[in-house]
Design a protein around this motif. Structure first.
Motif, short mmCIF file in Angstrom:
data_model
loop_
_atom_site.label_atom_id
_atom_site.label_comp_id
_atom_site.label_asym_id
_atom_site.label_seq_id
_atom_site.Cartn_x
_atom_site.Cartn_y
_atom_site.Cartn_z
N ILE A 2 0.85 -1.18 0.00
CA ILE A 2 0.00 0.00 0.00
C ILE A 2 0.88 1.24 0.00
CG2 ILE A 2 -1.73 1.30 1.28
CD1 ILE A 2 -2.65 -1.33 2.50
N PRO A 3 0.73 2.14 -0.97
CA PRO A 3 1.54 3.35 -0.99
C PRO A 3 1.13 4.31 0.13
CG PRO A 3 -0.08 3.42 -2.75
CD PRO A 3 -0.17 2.06 -2.14
N LEU A 4 2.11 4.81 0.87
CA LEU A 4 1.90 5.76 1.95
C LEU A 4 2.92 6.87 1.83
CD1 LEU A 4 1.54 3.27 4.96
CD2 LEU A 4 -0.34 4.44 3.79
N LEU A 5 2.59 8.06 2.37
CA LEU A 5 3.55 9.14 2.48
C LEU A 5 3.98 9.21 3.94
CD1 LEU A 5 1.85 11.88 0.27
CD2 LEU A 5 3.69 10.32 -0.34
N HIS A 6 5.28 9.19 4.18
CA HIS A 6 5.82 9.15 5.54
C HIS A 6 6.64 10.41 5.80
CE1 HIS A 6 7.21 6.81 9.13
NE2 HIS A 6 8.21 7.68 9.05
N ASP A 7 6.38 11.07 6.94
CA ASP A 7 7.11 12.28 7.31
C ASP A 7 8.40 11.88 8.04
OD1 ASP A 7 8.03 14.71 8.15
OD2 ASP A 7 6.17 15.34 9.13
N VAL A 114 11.05 2.30 -2.37
CA VAL A 114 11.17 3.73 -2.66
C VAL A 114 10.79 3.94 -4.11
CG1 VAL A 114 12.69 5.74 -2.62
CG2 VAL A 114 13.03 3.89 -0.96
N PRO A 115 9.62 4.53 -4.37
CA PRO A 115 9.13 4.63 -5.75
C PRO A 115 9.76 5.79 -6.51
CG PRO A 115 7.57 5.66 -4.28
CD PRO A 115 8.67 5.09 -3.41
N GLU A 121 5.61 20.79 -5.73
CA GLU A 121 5.13 21.10 -4.38
C GLU A 121 3.92 22.01 -4.41
OE1 GLU A 121 6.08 19.65 -1.81
OE2 GLU A 121 8.04 18.81 -2.31
N PRO A 122 2.88 21.65 -3.60
CA PRO A 122 2.83 20.55 -2.64
C PRO A 122 2.30 19.22 -3.21
CG PRO A 122 0.86 21.86 -2.43
CD PRO A 122 1.69 22.52 -3.51
N VAL A 123 2.28 19.09 -4.52
CA VAL A 123 1.76 17.87 -5.16
C VAL A 123 2.89 16.86 -5.32
CG1 VAL A 123 0.65 16.91 -7.21
CG2 VAL A 123 0.00 19.20 -6.39
#
Length: 218
Positions: A2-7, A114-115, A121-123
């Motif tokens: 599942i693709p996620l964005l991680h800070d 890592v894709p 930004e911010p897209v």
């Protein structure tokens, strides 16, 4: 997966391997995280400002490096399968996310891919092929770079417009329609991409049209 964005703000990424792959991984994460790269030698590449640590830990020493660095993510990017395996094992034992640069296809729990990424930004748009076709990921990234031109400015326009419409007590369903119309306007996309229009000007024009249509009062 599942693709996620991680800070990764204020987090540490520990990279094992100083070759061109390790350098690429370091550059990717150094924009946001503190990156440590451990290797007995380093390629003549840009490591993105990462801290380079000249060392050649054996498999039984990898766990100690994770204990000291306390990384949020560890990257196995050496040309030694035994070291990469030890990195993955140590990460799994500690519940740390791991990216194995030498492996594609099947993934272990806790694995991170890592894709290929396109940013306006911010897209942010990420492309992955499950490790089956890196060349396709690269091709799609290049195609999307042109498509996303102006998307960052459009995102800022939409955010500001939504807030202004909300402040003027425009009903939610009407706000959605107005913002959707803005996003679907070819002329506006062209104006934002060529710099012939900007965010404040767009907001003013859209609000003017709303008021002249007899909709909402300021």
């Amino acid at each position: 997966m599942i693709p996620l964005l991680h800070d990764f703000t204020d987090a540490t990424v520990l990279v094992f391997g100083g070759g061109h792959v390790g350098a690429r991984k370091a550059r990717r994460f150094a924009r946001e995280a503190r990156v440590l790269v451990v290797s007995p030698a380093f390629a003549d590449r840009d490591f993105g400002g990462a801290e380079l640590i000249r060392a050649a830990p054996g498999p039984d020493e990898i766990a100690g490096w994770l204990e000291r660095a306390a990384p949020a993510l560890v990257v196995a990017a050496t040309d030694d399968e035994g070291i990469n395996e030890a990195v993955a094992d140590a990460a799994h034992e500690r519940g740390v996310l791991v990216n194995r640069a030498d492996r594609s296809g099947e993934r272990d729990p806790g694995s991170v891919v890592v894709p290929a990424t396109v940013r306006e930004e911010p897209v942010t748009v990420a492309i992955a092929t499950g490790g089956t076709a890196p060349a396709l990921s690269k091709y799609l990234r290049q195609e999307l770079e042109e498509t996303l031109d102006g998307a960052g400015e459009m995102a800022r326009v939409c955010a500001a417009l939504r807030e202004e419409l909300k402040a003027r007590d425009v009903p939610a369903d009407r706000r959605r329609r107005v913002v959707t119309d803005v996003v679907n306007s070819p002329d506006l996309w062209t104006a934002l991409r060529t710099g012939t229009s900007n965010c404040p000007q767009v907001i003013e024009d859209v609000l003017g049209e709303e008021l002249s249509a007899g909709g909402e009062k300021p």
